[in-house]
Design a protein around this motif. Structure first.
Motif, PDB file in Angstrom:
ATOM      1  N   GLY A  23       0.946  -1.148   0.043  1.00 15.15           N
ATOM      2  CA  GLY A  23      -0.029   0.148   0.017  1.00 15.15           C
ATOM      3  C   GLY A  23       0.808   1.499  -0.184  1.00 15.15           C
ATOM      4  N   ALA A  50      -5.264  -8.047  -0.115  1.00 16.01           N
ATOM      5  CA  ALA A  50      -5.954  -8.415  -1.743  1.00 16.01           C
ATOM      6  C   ALA A  50      -5.912  -9.929  -1.768  1.00 16.01           C
ATOM      7  N   SER A  97      -1.501  -1.308  -3.842  1.00 18.67           N
ATOM      8  CA  SER A  97      -2.708  -2.042  -2.711  1.00 18.67           C
ATOM      9  C   SER A  97      -2.060  -2.739  -1.565  1.00 18.67           C
TER      10      SER A  97
END
Length: 222
Positions: free
Chosen positions: A13, A23, A18
């Motif tokens: 992140g 995820a 991300s």
């Protein structure tokens, strides 16, 4: 004597667009992960407990599938290569300090030539039936947060009288380090946390933002 600058940079992140752990969980959806993730985010259980418990829900047989998924979806934040070049030119010490795992961090960082002893992260053991997370960098006093990969403990090995300690991050794994940093470049919930803690911080979107601010700081200090 002027202090040397040392930078501690989060991975998930922050370097990536991300959070790879989140995820992985949302993609593979192992039964029972959601309440564990909620308790971790709400700080009802420690990061180490939460991450260990979530990965223990995924069979080791899915190793290749998990790695392929992460490498396929984890984009690198704009400006990271340029930021690294500047840091090297200026002789600034740079460390990746991540609550993530070596099985996806190492291949994603491979193109950038960061020495392995400048990357602190957790590792994963795929030899058992389910994935087991290993924690080689635990908390040392005075941190008792059960961080798993303790950024504050690593930062404390750099004497604050000799070093200006800068943290770059975005989330829960960065809270303890932010408390002792001289300056934080923050995203997302780390920005809110820095406001609460009244820690000096500069919000960023890309590494170009950090690069620009560092260059400005250097000019002002010269």
């Amino acid at each position: 004597m002027s202090k040397k600058t040392v930078i501690f940079c989060d991975f998930d992140g922050t370097i990536t667009l991300s959070d790879n752990i989140v995820a992985i969980m949302k993609h593979f959806q192992p039964a029972g992960y959601e309440p564990i993730m909620k308790d971790t985010v709400d700080q009802k259980i420690s990061l180490q407990q939460g991450v260990s418990a979530m990965f223990a829900l995924i069979p080791s047989a899915q190793k290749d599938e998990v790695i392929k998924f992460v490498l396929g979806q984890a984009g690198i934040r704009d400006g990271f290569a340029e930021f690294l070049s500047y840091v090297r030119e200026e002789g600034i010490e740079f460390y990746v300090t991540s609550g993530g795992m070596d099985f996806f961090i190492d291949p994603l960082l491979a193109p950038y030539g960061i020495p392995s002893d400048h990357v602190y992260c957790n590792s994963a053991d795929f030899n058992g039936e389910n994935i087991e997370i290993l924690w080689p960098h635990p908390c040392e006093a005075p941190c008792t947060n059960d961080c798993g990969m303790c950024k504050a403990t690593i930062m404390r090995t750099f004497d604050p009288d000799s070093y200006e300690r800068i943290l770059i991050g975005d989330s829960l794994t960065d809270f303890q380090g932010a408390k002792i940093a001289d300056l934080v470049y923050s995203r997302s919930i780390l920005t809110k946390k820095c406001e609460e803690l009244q820690v000096p911080h500069v919000p960023f979107t890309t590494f170009f933002d950090i690069l620009e601010n560092l260059q400005l700081k250097r000019v002002q200090e010269a």
